[in-house]
Design a protein around this motif. Structure first.
Motif, PDB file in Angstrom:
ATOM      1  N   ARG A 103      21.010  -5.289   7.445  1.00 37.27           N
ATOM      2  CA  ARG A 103      20.911  -6.308   8.492  1.00 37.27           C
ATOM      3  C   ARG A 103      20.195  -5.716   9.688  1.00 37.27           C
ATOM      4  NH1 ARG A 103      25.307 -10.748  10.031  1.00 37.27           N
ATOM      5  NH2 ARG A 103      24.308 -11.628  11.894  1.00 37.27           N
ATOM      6  N   LYS A 104      19.094  -6.364  10.074  1.00 36.36           N
ATOM      7  CA  LYS A 104      18.317  -5.902  11.210  1.00 36.36           C
ATOM      8  C   LYS A 104      18.009  -7.102  12.088  1.00 36.36           C
ATOM      9  CE  LYS A 104      16.056  -2.027   8.828  1.00 36.36           C
ATOM     10  NZ  LYS A 104      14.757  -1.436   8.423  1.00 36.36           N
ATOM     11  N   GLU A 147      25.049  -2.847   5.910  1.00 32.64           N
ATOM     12  CA  GLU A 147      24.297  -2.249   4.786  1.00 32.64           C
ATOM     13  C   GLU A 147      25.079  -2.475   3.498  1.00 32.64           C
ATOM     14  OE1 GLU A 147      22.365   1.987   3.269  1.00 32.64           O
ATOM     15  OE2 GLU A 147      23.408   1.874   5.206  1.00 32.64           O
ATOM     16  N   TRP A 162      19.102 -10.399   7.274  1.00 35.95           N
ATOM     17  CA  TRP A 162      19.179  -9.442   6.168  1.00 35.95           C
ATOM     18  C   TRP A 162      17.794  -9.256   5.530  1.00 35.95           C
ATOM     19  CZ3 TRP A 162      23.500  -6.679   5.102  1.00 35.95           C
ATOM     20  CH2 TRP A 162      24.690  -7.124   5.686  1.00 35.95           C
ATOM     21  N   THR A 163      17.497  -8.022   5.183  1.00 37.62           N
ATOM     22  CA  THR A 163      16.216  -7.712   4.556  1.00 37.62           C
ATOM     23  C   THR A 163      16.412  -6.670   3.460  1.00 37.62           C
ATOM     24  OG1 THR A 163      13.917  -7.062   4.973  1.00 37.62           O
ATOM     25  CG2 THR A 163      15.595  -5.865   6.153  1.00 37.62           C
ATOM     26  N   GLU A 214      15.419  -3.357   1.617  1.00 37.30           N
ATOM     27  CA  GLU A 214      14.684  -2.112   1.852  1.00 37.30           C
ATOM     28  C   GLU A 214      13.820  -1.819   0.626  1.00 37.30           C
ATOM     29  OE1 GLU A 214      17.314   1.093   2.798  1.00 37.30           O
ATOM     30  OE2 GLU A 214      17.262   0.633   4.943  1.00 37.30           O
ATOM     31  N   THR A 231      11.138  -8.191   2.289  1.00 35.66           N
ATOM     32  CA  THR A 231      11.386  -6.753   2.357  1.00 35.66           C
ATOM     33  C   THR A 231      10.971  -6.208   3.714  1.00 35.66           C
ATOM     34  OG1 THR A 231       9.214  -6.009   1.565  1.00 35.66           O
ATOM     35  CG2 THR A 231      10.835  -6.663  -0.112  1.00 35.66           C
ATOM     36  N   ASP A 232      11.270  -4.930   3.901  1.00 35.29           N
ATOM     37  CA  ASP A 232      10.916  -4.290   5.175  1.00 35.29           C
ATOM     38  C   ASP A 232       9.493  -3.740   5.175  1.00 35.29           C
ATOM     39  OD1 ASP A 232      11.426  -2.321   3.346  1.00 35.29           O
ATOM     40  OD2 ASP A 232      12.638  -1.057   4.666  1.00 35.29           O
ATOM     41  N   THR A 233       8.854  -3.639   4.029  1.00 38.64           N
ATOM     42  CA  THR A 233       7.460  -3.166   3.952  1.00 38.64           C
ATOM     43  C   THR A 233       6.677  -4.114   3.037  1.00 38.64           C
ATOM     44  OG1 THR A 233       8.087  -1.638   2.177  1.00 38.64           O
ATOM     45  CG2 THR A 233       7.947  -0.735   4.414  1.00 38.64           C
TER      46      THR A 233
END
Length: 549
Positions: free
Chosen positions: A144-145, A117, A149-150, A152, A81-83
């Motif tokens: 996608r960053k 996204e 891919w991650t 959110e 994940t992003d966090t």
């Protein structure tokens, strides 16, 4: 951290694609770490979207996240994940609180929102202890960053009914209370019993017997709720919202008498019980046990020893004996080669009476008097005290057993409460109550649940009752019940020292039963493996009566 039980399952939304990739099914048992229990899980990975490489790639990343979550591996899921810190904290909280026995999470068909996204629905299914199967639908944004891919992460991703600062938990159904006769919560662990914290069901005592009434009937024992993580306050109920309210169980326990009974047993090192009943109504006023686990006060099975001489004396009085009749009390009595003796081999002097033999608990007199009784006499007389029937008291009770004698030795031992004669402390308190009242009144603990009280097959003649009262009072004033001699309220009593086991010399249970002449109170004290009725059970009875005042 709040604990609970659970199971997660994710189902598949309908696919538009014909090309499918294999379903991955995994069952894992992980050792508990960082507060996470054992997880059994099945992660079902959905089909790729063969028509859109971005959707397929995003779905693959989400499936890794869902698989780790279903396995209870919050750290691995969070790293996707992003966090990561927030994700690991919330997933850990949810899985720890729900403790699912099975978890399945499945992704559905993703949809590209914008370049880089993808929105993908998924379904979580869990099997939760006490709550059954529970499922919910959610959706994830996978972006996608920097070329990868991650997922959110945000709180509603885990459950759409949650907002930041909240988590999921299990809540046992609200149980109605078990009450004393005054409508207050009953303070007696051995009577109330216990509730399984995992299933929310009553597992012992009145909690088990009246589980449906206390919880409102059918339905799961626990419900899934949203709670505030800091305070634990319930924000929303997700299941069990239509459950009916439970109904309280009212007992006959008098809190003052129960407190006195518990205080009298406080500090006792042996297993012990104290029962008190109202002779006029049969209401159970107190039932205390140490330790508090087994309800030996109502359910225990013991030889009553010399306290049973109340019944034997009733049978002898019915045969025409009087308390003033001459009674020999030698050191020994022999029956077909079997030797009976008095405690410490005491004797009574010449000229002693039936009343003296009763008050001092002379075994040899009662064994010697067996010839006045038929083989069925003790069994039949016991029926006038309610023994031999099935008592409907609103709780589990042991109601005593006095078999018909099968031999002269059997009858001799039965006259002094040994051989096959058995009783509970409740039965022995009821014997004392029957003498006080003059008639048997079946003991009752939960009146609303009683359909039909047992009625004695016969009633004791008035002359028998008056003779028993006289002798039970003499036990206190002149005999083995000396521990009560200086107490107010005109206590009447009978002591008992009951042999058990095969040790030599035999080990003994200590008993004392009795009633108060000035109030509606009969009682019984049992001290397992406790020595002598007069010396060991007597002081407990005295402490109980002193506490009541």
């Amino acid at each position: 951290m709040m604990r609970s039980d659970g199971y997660v399952d994710h189902s598949r939304y309908g696919r538009r694609r014909s090309r499918r990739r294999p379903v991955v099914a995994t069952f894992v048992a992980l050792a508990a770490t960082a507060g996470i229990g054992y997880w059994a899980y099945e992660a079902l990975v959905a089909d790729d979207d063969g028509d859109d490489p971005q959707v397929a790639a995003a779905t693959g990343q989400l499936d890794k996240f869902l698989s780790a979550w279903a396995a209870g591996d919050a750290g691995r899921a969070a790293r996707l994940t992003d966090t990561p810190r927030n994700a690991e904290s919330l997933i850990t909280s949810v899985m720890t609180n729900l403790e699912p026995s099975r978890t399945r999470i499945s992704s559905g068909t993703g949809k590209r929102e914008t370049e880089g996204e993808v929105e993908i629905p998924f379904t979580v299914r869990m099997t939760l202890s006490g709550a059954g199967d529970y499922q919910w639908h959610s959706k994830a944004q996978v972006v996608r960053k920097d070329g990868s891919w991650t997922v959110e992460f945000h709180t509603p991703l885990i459950h759409p009914d949650m907002v930041p600062g909240q988590t999921l938990a299990l809540k046992s159904r609200e149980r109605a209370e078990i009450l004393d006769r005054n409508g207050k919560e009953l303070q007696s662990a051995s009577l109330v019993g216990a509730v399984d914290p995992k299933t929310g069901k009553g597992v012992s005592g009145l909690q088990a017997r009246y589980d449906k009434q206390l919880t409102g009937g059918g339905g799961a024992a626990r419900s899934v709720v949203v709670v505030e993580r800091e305070s634990g306050r319930i924000v929303k109920r997700l299941t069990g919202t239509g459950d009916t309210a439970g109904k309280a169980v009212r007992t006959t326990i008098d809190p003052e008498v129960q407190e006195a009974a518990a205080a009298a047993l406080d500090g006792v090192k042996k297993n012990a019980a104290l029962v008190a009943i109202d002779p006029g109504t049969g209401d159970v006023l107190a039932a205390a046990n140490v330790p508090s686990g087994m309800n030996r006060a109502l359910e225990g099975r013991y030889p009553p020893g010399s306290t049973f001489k109340v019944v034997t004396s009733a049978a002898l009085l019915e045969q025409g004996m009087k308390p003033s009749d001459k009674a020999d009390c030698p050191k020994f009595a022999y029956v077909d080669g079997q030797r009976f003796e008095n405690q410490d081999q005491f004797t009574l002097p010449a000229g002693s009476t039936f009343e003296d033999a009763f008050a001092h608990s002379c075994n040899t007199f009662f064994v010697g008097a067996r010839g006045k009784l038929s083989d069925a006499a003790l069994h039949d007389t016991a029926e006038a005290f309610g023994i031999g029937g099935s008592w409907d008291a609103g709780t589990v009770t042991y109601d005593g057993s006095v078999p018909v004698a099968t031999s002269d030795n059997d009858k001799a031992a039965a006259t002094i409460g040994q051989a096959r004669t058995q009783a509970s402390p409740l039965v022995m308190a009821s014997i004392a109550a029957t003498v006080k009242e003059g008639a048997f009144k079946q003991p009752v603990l939960v009146p609303d649940a009683v359909k039909k009280r047992h009625e004695a097959a016969a009633r004791l003649p008035a002359g028998v009752v008056s003779g028993l009262r006289e002798m039970m009072r003499a036990t206190v004033t002149d005999g083995a019940g000396w521990a009560l001699k200086d107490l107010p309220g005109r206590p009447h009593a009978k002591t008992g020292t009951a042999e058990f086991g095969s040790d030599s010399p035999p080990r003994t249970h200590a008993w004392m039963i009795g009633y108060q002449g000035d109030r509606e109170l009969a009682w019984s004290v049992l001290l397992e493996d406790g020595g002598s009725g007069g010396s060991d059970a007597g002081p407990i009875a005295a402490a109980f009566l002193k506490k009541l005042g």
